[in-house]
Design an enzyme around this catalytic site. Sequence first.
Site, short mmCIF file in Angstrom:
data_model
loop_
_atom_site.label_atom_id
_atom_site.label_comp_id
_atom_site.label_asym_id
_atom_site.label_seq_id
_atom_site.Cartn_x
_atom_site.Cartn_y
_atom_site.Cartn_z
N LEU A 69 0.82 -1.22 0.00
CA LEU A 69 0.00 0.00 0.00
C LEU A 69 0.84 1.26 0.00
O LEU A 69 0.37 2.34 0.38
CB LEU A 69 -0.96 0.01 1.20
CG LEU A 69 -2.08 -1.03 1.16
CD1 LEU A 69 -3.15 -0.72 2.19
CD2 LEU A 69 -2.70 -1.13 -0.23
N ASP A 111 2.40 -9.16 7.80
CA ASP A 111 3.50 -8.47 8.47
C ASP A 111 4.79 -9.21 8.11
O ASP A 111 4.94 -10.39 8.46
CB ASP A 111 3.26 -8.51 9.99
CG ASP A 111 4.33 -7.75 10.75
OD1 ASP A 111 5.34 -7.35 10.14
OD2 ASP A 111 4.15 -7.58 11.97
N TYR A 200 19.20 2.84 5.43
CA TYR A 200 18.45 2.38 4.25
C TYR A 200 19.41 1.80 3.21
O TYR A 200 19.22 0.68 2.72
CB TYR A 200 17.70 3.58 3.67
CG TYR A 200 16.89 3.30 2.43
CD1 TYR A 200 15.84 2.39 2.43
CD2 TYR A 200 17.14 4.00 1.24
CE1 TYR A 200 15.08 2.16 1.30
CE2 TYR A 200 16.39 3.78 0.10
CZ TYR A 200 15.35 2.86 0.14
OH TYR A 200 14.60 2.65 -1.00
#
Length: 383
Positions: A69, A111, A200
């Site tokens: 999403l 999850d 990241y």
Amino acid sequence: MQLPMMRSFTQFLQSARIATVRLQVPQCACRFSTSRTLLTSTTDTSSSIPNFDRYNALDNPRILITGGLGQLGPGLAKLLRKKYGEDNVILSDIIKAPKHILESGPYVFADILDPKNLQQIIVNERIDWLIHFGALLSAVGEMDVPLAVKVNIEGVHNVMELAKRYKLRIFIPSTIGAFGPDSPRNPTPDLTIQRPRTIYGVSKVHTELFGEYYHYKHGVDFRSLRFPGVISAETTPGGGTTDYAVEIFEDALITGKHVCYLRPDAMLPMMYIDDCLRGVVEMLEAPQEQLKLRTYNIAAMSFSPEIITDAIRKHMPHFETEYKPDSRQDIADSWPQAFDDSRARNDWGWTHHYDLDGMVKLMLELKRKFMKLDLPQTKAART
Ligand code: NAD
């Protein structure tokens, strides 16, 4: 779509090794397919599990998208559903889906930090391809490093193990952020020094190497593309260093002024979302023998805030950008300015369709349309 509760089945999985095997007739346009489970001992016998899934690679694969999403998931689901059928593509995330997502095809809670939850979906839904989008992006990752480590590293461990066990084709994107200040910045080739300075970037280098390791050690069909900053009209970005290149269009149309967190000359590689998502599908469909690398750079254009401001001014001459660089400028300073994607172009035919002027024209048209209609934005229902 409801997933059945299978408490006893889940308990059973803890003591037995299970592999779902899809039996089918290869090279047949209308696939005969059924599922059965193979039970083996708890010792690792994965190499003895026959790989029937090899045959179904392009023939209506069943696809799961994690972290679906965000900015990229809904568009990719739409593209894949058009090709492979609405019910064959399952979007998942840990947030409540807005109504238009629920109406567009299957959506489930998944999850990526809960391997049992993922395992249950992969088995029950007979998944062949896993597209792993669940991640914390660069700016958000710096704000919560322990969570970024969990989501971006532990999450990848979880999905890779499942890809190995169930012989999935697995796609996990990497990024321009997987490079650092010691990498050549203009252009940055596929294989070079990678010493990123963000969690990241570190987690994405880990993904690239971990995927390659699983490929060579266990035969996992791991595929990855290093995306530039992705620009989209319908969905909003999730907290990256290149997000300004999306926000600037809304500001141009609403206030005629954008306040930019980067310097005017901060040059970064960028790509329109349609190119990016088509690249994912083409890489997923590429025959094994064409892939000389497991992770490829893909590129379309490079621009700085002042270059995109000038491009918007061609349509809106009074548009202005003010510059207030913050910590995201430090991240941008360590990233590539331009990507060398010649290997993707040569090996499996990657090509982009949108350049800067084409993208700006389309973004202004689409943003005008969406703002007038007040269409729902994907992230409206974040929990
Ligand atoms: P996004 O931040 O918009 O969405 C990520 C999604 O992951 C969110 O919807 C979030 O709810 C979900 N998520 C977070 N924790 C989760 C968990 N524990 N379990 C399941 N889902 C969880 O990201 P995006 O822009 O859609 O990016 C998708 C992928 O592409 C990421 O791997 C990202 O690193 C990569 N990428 C994106 C860009 C870009 O510009 N958008 C550029 C380079 C690479």
